[in-house]
Design an enzyme around this catalytic site. Structure first.
Site, mmCIF file in Angstrom:
data_model
loop_
_atom_site.group_PDB
_atom_site.id
_atom_site.type_symbol
_atom_site.label_atom_id
_atom_site.label_comp_id
_atom_site.label_asym_id
_atom_site.label_seq_id
_atom_site.Cartn_x
_atom_site.Cartn_y
_atom_site.Cartn_z
ATOM 1 N N ALA A 83 0.598 -1.120 0.396
ATOM 2 C CA ALA A 83 -0.089 -0.217 0.290
ATOM 3 C C ALA A 83 0.981 1.331 0.135
ATOM 4 C CB ALA A 83 -0.805 0.088 1.610
ATOM 5 N N ALA A 84 0.755 1.876 -1.027
ATOM 6 C CA ALA A 84 1.611 3.453 -1.159
ATOM 7 C C ALA A 84 0.333 4.209 -2.009
ATOM 8 C CB ALA A 84 3.317 3.163 -1.362
ATOM 9 N N THR A 130 11.017 0.447 -3.874
ATOM 10 C CA THR A 130 11.403 0.760 -5.355
ATOM 11 C C THR A 130 13.038 1.231 -5.249
ATOM 12 O OG1 THR A 130 10.636 2.937 -6.448
ATOM 13 C CG2 THR A 130 10.423 2.790 -3.949
ATOM 14 N N ASP A 131 13.391 0.947 -7.071
ATOM 15 C CA ASP A 131 14.748 2.151 -7.067
ATOM 16 C C ASP A 131 14.909 3.105 -7.207
ATOM 17 O OD1 ASP A 131 13.500 2.208 -9.442
ATOM 18 O OD2 ASP A 131 14.991 1.630 -10.758
ATOM 19 N N GLU A 132 14.156 3.772 -6.615
ATOM 20 C CA GLU A 132 13.886 5.538 -6.622
ATOM 21 C C GLU A 132 15.608 5.691 -5.758
ATOM 22 O OE1 GLU A 132 10.667 7.670 -7.657
ATOM 23 O OE2 GLU A 132 10.453 6.109 -9.418
ATOM 24 N N TYR A 155 7.813 11.622 -3.039
ATOM 25 C CA TYR A 155 7.427 10.005 -3.381
ATOM 26 C C TYR A 155 9.118 8.892 -2.701
ATOM 27 C CZ TYR A 155 6.873 5.149 -4.821
ATOM 28 O OH TYR A 155 7.127 3.800 -5.459
ATOM 29 N N LYS A 159 9.374 6.730 0.633
ATOM 30 C CA LYS A 159 9.253 5.340 0.457
ATOM 31 C C LYS A 159 10.676 4.803 1.578
ATOM 32 C CE LYS A 159 7.979 1.996 -1.924
ATOM 33 N NZ LYS A 159 6.434 1.093 -0.850
ATOM 34 N N LEU A 195 3.028 6.636 -17.214
ATOM 35 C CA LEU A 195 3.767 6.624 -18.384
ATOM 36 C C LEU A 195 3.106 5.513 -19.437
ATOM 37 C CD1 LEU A 195 5.665 7.998 -20.819
ATOM 38 C CD2 LEU A 195 7.178 6.342 -20.639
ATOM 39 N N PRO A 285 9.608 18.411 -12.539
ATOM 40 C CA PRO A 285 10.729 18.651 -11.480
ATOM 41 C C PRO A 285 11.010 17.444 -10.448
ATOM 42 C CG PRO A 285 8.833 19.818 -11.317
ATOM 43 C CD PRO A 285 8.161 19.153 -12.300
#
Ligand code: NAD
Ligand code: DAU
Length: 349
Positions: A83-84, A130-132, A155, A159, A195, A285
């Site tokens: 959940a996110a 996530t890899d972010e 975001y 995380k 995307l 941004p």
């Protein structure tokens, strides 16, 4: 019966995970916990919603009292935590929602786990990340298990905070956990803000396809079903207290993905002019330039391989959206229209 929770199980990846567990783990009782935000949708689970080994609970994971009473009734052996708030552009517009669910919601789950799993080693908190969290890479470099955290959007910062909290509970309280960090997922049931489904939606509706900046930003793509198989394998056989990188080694510039979708759409529909819809617009941004994952070697040792190539996966995905226009129309509610106007109104004027 072995009971597991899947938070965010009505979302994109969560619904694929719930379906996979219900279909392949005959001894498991699967509980989906989901607040049904704009991104959560029971339609995503329609084929297994009423399965005898599946139970759905509409709950905000940040609501500690409700989560605790659910635990008393249905204590789990594994929590798959998905959940996110998951969309980077929305995190730039409204960061507080991301703090609420991704940070506070995670701590609420960790707190009940700390209280009820105290001293147990036969349980698991599985954090889907996530890899972010690793930030942006220069050309030629890859994220590895040892890459330092450097989150750069609201975001990814939320995380990263959640990942750190999971590790802190492991270190401080002995909570058995696994974290896996994965790249960009695609496939059926992905909300049309991301995307690939956004591009497909615009192809179907013959609208300009917005590509941020120069389109040279790189993302590393994996089919959602390959990701889900890796998660379940790691939950069953991965090392507790370990972080894994999941990837299918398919980094591509965004423009290449969009062009491929245009070509596939033209092949499927017999049109010839889809590439003309591509429109370069004002950049996101703080847009991270490049993500690319070196998957954890242990995943391969356990026998996991990605099975769906990007070209075949994208072809199947285009066909899925074309065959599910009712789903696509139903999820694009007034809320979506408001978000869309805010995000793209200026960009596509
Ligand atoms: P999604 O946005 O499609 O689904 C998120 C789900 O969480 C929705 O069903 C939503 O209703 C639910 N949710 C949101 N807030 C909630 C709350 N407070 N309480 C209960 N439920 C709530 O997201 P997704 O793309 O399926 O991503 C799932 C997880 O995987 C996220 O943790 C995300 O960070 C992670 N992840 C996603 C990707 C990707 O490419 N999509 C890649 C790596 C990791
Ligand atoms: O890397 C994993 C992450 O991938 C997940 O943790 C996130 O939950 C998921 O949303 C995804 O984040 P991205 O920001 O990479 O995904 P998105 O689909 O929004 O964007 C992919 C790339 O395409 C990114 O470089 C921005 C660009 N883009 C996106 C949109 C929506 C465009 O050029 N135009 C657009 O309209």
């Amino acid at each position: 019966m072995y009971r597991v929770w899947v938070t965010g199980g009505a979302g994109f990846i969560g619904s694929h995970l719930v379906r996979y567990l219900v279909r392949t783990r005959a001894e498991w009782e699967v509980h989906t916990i989901d607040a049904l935000t704009y991104a959560g949708n029971l339609q995503n689970l329609s084929d297994i919603l009423d399965h005898p080994r599946h139970i759905f609970h509409k709950l905000d994971i940040a609501d500690a009292a409700q989560i605790e009473s659910l635990w008393e009734k249905y204590p789990p052996a594994i929590i798959f935590h998905l959940a996110a708030e998951s969309h980077v552009d929305r995190s730039i517009l409204s960061p507080l929602d991301f703090v609420h669910t991704n940070i506070l919601g995670t701590v609420v789950l960790l707190e009940v786990a700390r209280k009820y799993w105290h001293g147990r080693s036969d349980v698991l908190f599985y954090q889907v990340s996530t890899d972010e969290v690793y930030g942006s890479l220069p050309e030629g470099a890859f994220f590895t298990e040892g890459s330092p955290y450097d989150p750069r959007s609201p975001y990814s910062a939320s995380k990263a905070a959640a990942d750190h909290l999971v590790r802190a509970y492991g270190h401080t309280y002995g909570l058995p956990y696994i974290i896996s960090n994965c790249g960009n997922n695609y496939g059926p049931h992905q909300f049309p803000e991301k995307l690939i489904p956004l591009t497909i939606t615009h192809l179907i509706e013959r609208k300009p396809i917005p590509v941020y900046g120069t389109g040279q930003n790189v993302r590393d793509w994996i089919h959602v079903e390959d990701h889900v198989r890796a998660i379940v394998l790691l939950a069953e056989q991965g090392k507790r207290g370990h972080t894994y990188l999941i990837g299918a080694e398919q980094p591509r510039p965004n423009i290449e993905i969009v062009r491929l979708l245009c070509t596939l759409y033209d092949e499927i529909m017999g049109t010839t002019d889809s590439h003309q819809l591509i429109t370069f617009v004002k950049d996101r941004p703080g847009h991270d330039f490049r993500y690319a994952i070196q998957p954890s070697p242990h995943l391969r040792e356990l026998g996991w391989e990605p099975t769906i190539s990007l070209s075949e996966g994208l072809r199947q995905t285009v066909i899925w959206y074309l065959s599910n226009l009712d789903w696509l129309n139903a999820v694009r509610t007034g809320e979506y229209q408001r978000y869309y106007a805010q995000q793209y109104g200026e960009r596509l004027r």
